[in-house]
Design an enzyme around this catalytic site. Structure first.
Site, PDB file in Angstrom:
ATOM      1  CB  SER A 178      -0.964  -0.034   1.198  1.00 55.13           C
ATOM      2  OG  SER A 178      -1.992   0.920   1.061  1.00 55.13           O
ATOM      3  CD  GLU A 195      -2.572  -3.243  -3.790  1.00 53.91           C
ATOM      4  OE1 GLU A 195      -3.748  -3.375  -3.408  1.00 53.91           O
ATOM      5  OE2 GLU A 195      -1.757  -2.493  -3.223  1.00 53.91           O
ATOM      6  CG  HIS A 234      -5.337  -2.833   0.006  1.00 53.28           C
ATOM      7  ND1 HIS A 234      -4.505  -2.417  -1.014  1.00 53.28           N
ATOM      8  CD2 HIS A 234      -5.115  -1.990   1.038  1.00 53.28           C
ATOM      9  CE1 HIS A 234      -3.824  -1.348  -0.617  1.00 53.28           C
ATOM     10  NE2 HIS A 234      -4.168  -1.070   0.613  1.00 53.28           N
TER      11      HIS A 234
END
Length: 299
Positions: A107, A204, A269
């Site tokens: 992330s 992602e 995630h």
């Protein structure tokens, strides 16, 4: 990694709840690792409450952990936002002199993955963070990280039952990437790449509507970053709207590259989440829905 190795948990991005961090530390300690949290891991910025303490303190924890010869791995506590703010506060020459270690996160940590790759030329692990919900609650996510750390030779074929070709074919290259929004935000910065030629790009994200995904992919395309990319592996798109709408954007923006693209490979995630090395030569087999590493990520 070996039993007894020291793992330092740092919070370079957003704040983490104490109870979550403690559970994460307990999981790592259950693997016979000496897991410790750095002094500012539980801080919260006095005004910017989305940050885990001040920039200098967050950077100091990361650099202290990296430069400590007794620390074998540095694991992020959580994502959120803030890693970009500490990158330029780190003494990269001192960190280079400290030698390679294991770095784990995803992330917002994409900014740090890129910095470690660009400034130090290191392999890093796109994997779960010690205070993240998936790591705390999902056994498969924990097992993926544990295998990557302790028996990396057993983690050379990565895939998920959901994986399938968006664009068929096979490609070889070096793994690179992470969170789409962080890669887009990195364009034009000291660590922002100008080309991914020959790379296997991992993408992602979370909480981004299809039009925003479109905008960020278009930004990468217009910047020329995807010119010559060898292949693309797509992970999860949690809370990004109906997957059919997301998939249509991915196919529209990436299908014209003329390279293999695999979707829903199982990193990011979503739950469960794979641990995927960045900076490792690999083969992407979109038809089989797997990423095969040419060598173990850790030695």
């Amino acid at each position: 990694m070996r039993p007894g190795a020291r793992v330092a948990v740092v919070a370079p991005s957003g704040p983490v709840a104490e109870e979550r961090l403690q559970v994460g530390l307990d999981v790592l300690r259950g693997w016979d690792l000496d897991a410790v949290a750095l002094p500012h891991a539980l801080d919260r910025h006095p005004t910017a409450r989305y940050l885990a303490g001040g920039d200098a303190d967050r950077a100091r924890d990361l650099q202290t952990a990296w430069c400590d010869p007794g620390v074998h791995a540095v694991v992020c506590a959580r994502g959120g936002y803030g890693a970009q703010r500490v990158v330029d506060l780190l003494d990269w020459e001192a960190m280079r002199a400290a030698g390679p270690k294991v770095f784990v996160g995803f992330s917002d940590a994409t900014a740090l993955h890129e910095a470690f790759a660009q400034r130090l030329g290191l392999v890093t692990l796109h994997g779960p963070m010690a205070g993240a919900a998936a790591f705390l609650k999902d056994a498969a996510t924990q097992d993926a990280l544990r295998t990557a750390l302790f028996t990396p030779e057993a983690a050379r074929v990565l895939g998920a039952g959901t994986a399938r070709p968006l664009v068929p074919g096979r490609a070889r290259g070096v793994t690179v990437g992470g969170c789409l929004s962080l890669l887009a935000a990195g364009l034009g910065t000291p660590d922002g790449r100008t080309s991914l030629r020959g790379g296997l790009l991992l993408l992602e994200d979370v909480g981004e509507e299809p039009y925003r995904i479109d905008r960020m992919l278009t930004q990468l395309l217009r910047a020329g970053l995807l010119d010559g990319v060898a292949g693309v592996a797509l992970g999860s798109w949690e809370e990004c709207g109906p997957y059919g709408a997301v998939r249509a954007v991915l196919l529209d923006r990436l299908g014209g590259l003329g390279v293999p693209v695999v979707e829903e490979l199982g990193f990011g995630h979503g739950v469960p989440a794979l641990t995927v090395p960045l900076g490792v030569p690999a083969e992407l087999d979109a038809d089989a829905g797997v990423l095969r590493l040419a060598e173990p990520a850790l030695r």
